[in-house]
Scaffold this active site. Structure first.
Site, PDB file in Angstrom:
ATOM      1  N   SER A 142       0.560  -1.193   0.060  1.00  0.00           N
ATOM      2  CA  SER A 142       0.076  -0.178  -0.035  1.00  0.00           C
ATOM      3  C   SER A 142       0.871   1.292   0.125  1.00  0.00           C
ATOM      4  O   SER A 142       1.991   1.233   0.652  1.00  0.00           O
ATOM      5  CB  SER A 142      -1.050  -0.037   1.306  1.00  0.00           C
ATOM      6  OG  SER A 142      -1.342   1.314   1.294  1.00  0.00           O
ATOM      7  N   TYR A 167      -2.305  -0.259  10.190  1.00  0.00           N
ATOM      8  CA  TYR A 167      -2.367  -0.755   8.446  1.00  0.00           C
ATOM      9  C   TYR A 167      -1.225  -0.718   7.737  1.00  0.00           C
ATOM     10  O   TYR A 167      -0.648  -1.618   7.277  1.00  0.00           O
ATOM     11  CB  TYR A 167      -3.616   0.022   8.067  1.00  0.00           C
ATOM     12  CG  TYR A 167      -3.651  -0.356   6.363  1.00  0.00           C
ATOM     13  CD1 TYR A 167      -4.171  -1.875   5.844  1.00  0.00           C
ATOM     14  CD2 TYR A 167      -3.491   0.545   5.408  1.00  0.00           C
ATOM     15  CE1 TYR A 167      -4.111  -2.001   4.578  1.00  0.00           C
ATOM     16  CE2 TYR A 167      -3.611   0.267   4.295  1.00  0.00           C
ATOM     17  CZ  TYR A 167      -3.984  -1.090   3.687  1.00  0.00           C
ATOM     18  OH  TYR A 167      -3.909  -1.297   2.406  1.00  0.00           O
TER      19      TYR A 167
END
Length: 350
Positions: A142, A167
């Site tokens: 990501s 995350y």
């Protein structure tokens, strides 16, 4: 070629599986089908692929009724043995691992889920590839890994040691874990740092979905950082083309790797990390105006400060992906948002 694509009830995995099938590959799709967001949308994606809701039983492979090359299994990747058994039985050529617990803000209140879904599950994928070797493991990282980096555009040659959400930390951990397995067990691995993917069949927790829903209801949308945000929004079709181009090109050692001045994006092992984005950041307000144009209705806005875990801007340097694969995103924001709003209006019969 036989592919395992994880997360095929999810947004990107659904589209990747479709494109692989269209070119004649065999695909086994896998998903846990959790309730992080509306499971009806997940089952609708599966139905679009010929897998009916009443056919899905945990741990059992289901044959698509519309695609001879597609089968689906509901499985929890955090449980190791059933996954090892699947690998032993199917003998996959390539794994495209897109299943994960997504969402920056959700990680602030539900940290344990990210360890189980993004760390433990990824370890099990790596172990499965170790004991049942594949030609290539491609996995989702990501743009969030860039954290507090402010140098633009973000480059894979930059260090990413300052994540600002769990995350992001879990995705950076995936890259480190992949490198270890590439080094120790000669598994070719490629990580893809996705930059704000959007398009039809998208996730309901993403801004485009939330904006469209609120504007249609006449409710105000939440505009964070008072609208002073830039995102490298990337249309799903461009992303999928890039994912498959990467999957077709197994990672290889960097023969010019300098251990005195190491490149974080490559290695002496068969390991690589790419940014995959549009490389053309768009102002959040321009994105909102594209939504207004797509549905023909003006937005009411609540202007709010930057949220914890969010970054004010993202911009992908995709030059190495372009050089290595010929990747070339072509969809404009107006085109992509219109495709989404058309889909939304049709899907929800607005």
């Amino acid at each position: 070629m036989k592919y395992l694509v994880t997360g095929t009830a999810g947004f990107i995995g659904f589209h990747v599986a479709q494109q692989l099938l269209e070119r004649g590959d065999e695909v086994v799709g896998l998903d846990i089908i959790n309730d992080y967001y509306d499971v009806n949308l997940k089952y609708a994606r599966l139905a679009h692929m010929g897998i009916q809701r009443d056919q899905v039983k945990k741990g059992e492979i289901v044959q698509s009724d519309s695609h001879s090359g597609y089968r689906f299994i509901q499985l929890d990747l955090s449980v190791k043995n059933p996954l090892l058994e699947l690998f032993a039985k199917e003998k996959f050529d390539v794994v495209i691992h897109l299943a994960a617990q997504a969402g920056v803000r959700y990680s602030l209140s539900n940290p344990e889920v990210y360890i189980e879904s993004n760390i433990v599950a990824f370890l099990n994928i790596l172990e499965s590839c170790r004991f049942h070797p594949v030609k290539h493991l491609v996995y989702a990282s990501s743009s969030s890994v860039y954290g507090s980096n402010e140098k633009m555009p973000f480059s894979t040659s930059d260090t990413v040691d300052h994540p600002i959400s769990l995350y992001a930390a879990s995705k950076k951990s995936n890259e480190l874990m992949a490198h270890t397995y590439s080094h120790l067990f000669n598994i070719p691995t490629t990580g893809l740092r996705f930059f704000t993917v959007y398009g039809p069949w998208g996730r309901p927790d993403m801004a485009l979905f939330l904006f469209t829903e609120a504007i249609l209801k006449g409710e105000p949308i939440q505009v964070f950082n008072y609208g002073n945000m830039k995102r490298d929004f990337t249309y799903i079709d461009d992303i999928v083309t890039g994912v498959i181009k990467v999957a077709d090109r197994p990672a290889s050692p960097n023969t010019n790797f300098d251990s005195q001045n190491p490149d974080p994006g490559s290695s002496t092992a068969a390991y690589k990390v790419y940014n995959i984005g549009n490389s053309a950041p768009v102002l959040l307000m321009d994105y909102i105006h594209a939504v207004e144009k797509g549905i023909g209705k003006e937005a009411k806005m609540n202007m709010l400060p930057l949220q914890p875990g969010d970054v004010p801007a993202s911009h992908a340097d995709v030059s190495d992906l372009v050089r290595d694969t010929g990747y070339k995103p072509e969809t404009t924001i107006d085109q992509g948002v219109k495709s989404f709003t058309d889909w939304y209006l049709d899907y929800y019969k607005k």
